[in-house]
Write an enzyme that holds these catalytic residues in place. Structure first.
Site, mmCIF file in Angstrom:
data_model
loop_
_atom_site.group_PDB
_atom_site.id
_atom_site.type_symbol
_atom_site.label_atom_id
_atom_site.label_comp_id
_atom_site.label_asym_id
_atom_site.label_seq_id
_atom_site.Cartn_x
_atom_site.Cartn_y
_atom_site.Cartn_z
ATOM 1 N N ASP A 3 -42.016 9.360 10.089
ATOM 2 C CA ASP A 3 -42.625 8.847 8.777
ATOM 3 C C ASP A 3 -41.233 8.275 7.914
ATOM 4 O O ASP A 3 -41.597 7.709 6.973
ATOM 5 C CB ASP A 3 -43.018 10.051 8.295
ATOM 6 C CG ASP A 3 -42.153 11.463 7.686
ATOM 7 O OD1 ASP A 3 -40.960 11.176 8.212
ATOM 8 O OD2 ASP A 3 -42.485 12.149 7.099
ATOM 9 N N SER A 4 -40.132 8.266 8.616
ATOM 10 C CA SER A 4 -39.250 7.475 8.093
ATOM 11 C C SER A 4 -39.463 5.925 8.054
ATOM 12 O O SER A 4 -38.927 4.949 7.427
ATOM 13 C CB SER A 4 -37.677 7.589 8.865
ATOM 14 O OG SER A 4 -37.990 7.137 10.165
ATOM 15 N N LYS A 41 -44.952 16.060 15.295
ATOM 16 C CA LYS A 41 -43.872 16.682 14.735
ATOM 17 C C LYS A 41 -44.243 17.251 13.313
ATOM 18 O O LYS A 41 -44.774 16.400 12.694
ATOM 19 C CB LYS A 41 -42.569 15.877 14.766
ATOM 20 C CG LYS A 41 -41.585 16.503 14.195
ATOM 21 C CD LYS A 41 -40.112 15.851 14.405
ATOM 22 C CE LYS A 41 -39.736 14.653 13.697
ATOM 23 N NZ LYS A 41 -39.796 14.746 12.103
ATOM 24 N N GLU A 73 -42.609 19.263 9.845
ATOM 25 C CA GLU A 73 -41.307 19.781 9.207
ATOM 26 C C GLU A 73 -41.731 21.064 8.668
ATOM 27 O O GLU A 73 -42.518 21.303 8.114
ATOM 28 C CB GLU A 73 -41.000 18.802 8.102
ATOM 29 C CG GLU A 73 -40.801 17.310 8.495
ATOM 30 C CD GLU A 73 -40.183 16.659 7.370
ATOM 31 O OE1 GLU A 73 -39.824 17.010 6.233
ATOM 32 O OE2 GLU A 73 -39.780 15.448 7.528
ATOM 33 N N GLU A 82 -31.886 18.324 11.902
ATOM 34 C CA GLU A 82 -31.439 17.334 11.037
ATOM 35 C C GLU A 82 -30.357 17.859 9.957
ATOM 36 O O GLU A 82 -30.718 18.812 9.029
ATOM 37 C CB GLU A 82 -32.615 16.610 10.338
ATOM 38 C CG GLU A 82 -32.054 15.753 9.402
ATOM 39 C CD GLU A 82 -33.108 14.611 8.760
ATOM 40 O OE1 GLU A 82 -34.461 14.848 9.277
ATOM 41 O OE2 GLU A 82 -32.614 13.750 8.125
#
Ligand code: KIV
Length: 258
Positions: free
Chosen positions: A44-45, A113, A115, A183
């Protein structure tokens, strides 16, 4: 060679590092896949690098599906994962199941994915895995929680937060994730997690000892104007594009175009 969840797990057992990158369109995905990477993430970056949002929070499910479909058309060998965007999996496990299912059915990705690692999220992960959907976890700096974290800061820097990360990582593994993205956490903590988990860890800003590494491809290629400090560039395409366009402009304006 076509990669699957089993390939990635075998790589961990063989101590063979996993190469992962992000992609947001067909052309880039096709180049990256042909270059032989193991995993491509439609992160989603893309909201920041391809759509110009300030954070990843505004990214919608429809935008992610649109980009994932384009990337899918360029990928034949790499394992293809897509991010579920902010608030597309937090409301209930049913919402997460429906949206993750759309990613597999409509975009043709192999995994999603998510978070975080709190108990509610772990329950959701278990529900997706039971439905046959491969899930990749994401701990440490969580860009979708940037406002709660107070910025893009390193996580797991105190004994308490490091212990919490380990607890969440083990709970996610127990719930069935096939890999865990770490991260912006201290390298020593990432090494410890990598040793304690049986699933592969994929690091970004988490030291060299993870089972694999991922970079946002815009940072890797030197396209981003302000990359994060933990994202090294392996090319300077921003400068090369600027030079190429300047040369083209000169040719057009001087009527010297061949
Ligand atoms: O969205 C993204 O690109 C990510 C990065 C941390 C790889 O999740």
């Amino acid at each position: 060679m076509v990669r699957t969840v089993l390939t990635l797990q075998t790589y961990k057992q063989q101590h063979r590092k996993i190469v992962a990158v992000t992609a947001w369109d067909y052309l880039l995905a096709e180049i990256l896949d042909q270059a032989g990477v193991d995993m491509i993430l439609v992160g989603d970056s893309l909201g920041m690098v391809a759509l110009g949002y300030e954070t990843t929070l505004p990214v919608t499910l429809a935008e992610m599906i649109h980009h994932a479909k384009a990337v899918r058309r360029g990928v034949t060998s790499a394992f293809l994962v897509v991010d579920l965007p902010f608030l597309s999996y937090h409301i209930s496990p049913e919402q997460a199941l429906q949206n993750a299912g759309r990613m597999l059915k409509e975009a043709g990705v192999q995994a999603v994915k998510l978070e975080g690692g709190n108990p509610a999220l772990v329950t959701t992960v278990g529900r997706l895995v039971q439905a046959g959907i491969p899930v990749m976890g994401h701990l440490g700096l969580l860009p979708q929680a940037v406002h709660r974290l107070g910025g893009y800061r390193q996580q797991g820097t105190t004994p308490d937060t490091a212990a919490q990360l380990l607890e969440q990582a083990l709970a996610l593994q127990e719930a069935g994730i096939f890999a865990l993205l770490l991260e912006h956490i201290p390298a020593a903590l990432a090494r410890d997690l990598t040793q304690k988990l049986t699933i592969p860890t994929i690091g970004i800003g988490a030291g060299a000892d993870c089972d694999g590494q991922i970079l946002v491809t815009a940072d890797l290629l030197g396209l981003t104007a302000h990359p994060p400090p933990f994202a090294p560039a392996y090319a300077n395409l921003r400068a090369q594009i600027t030079q190429a366009v300047a040369a083209y402009s000169q040719a057009v304006r001087g009527a010297t175009l061949p």
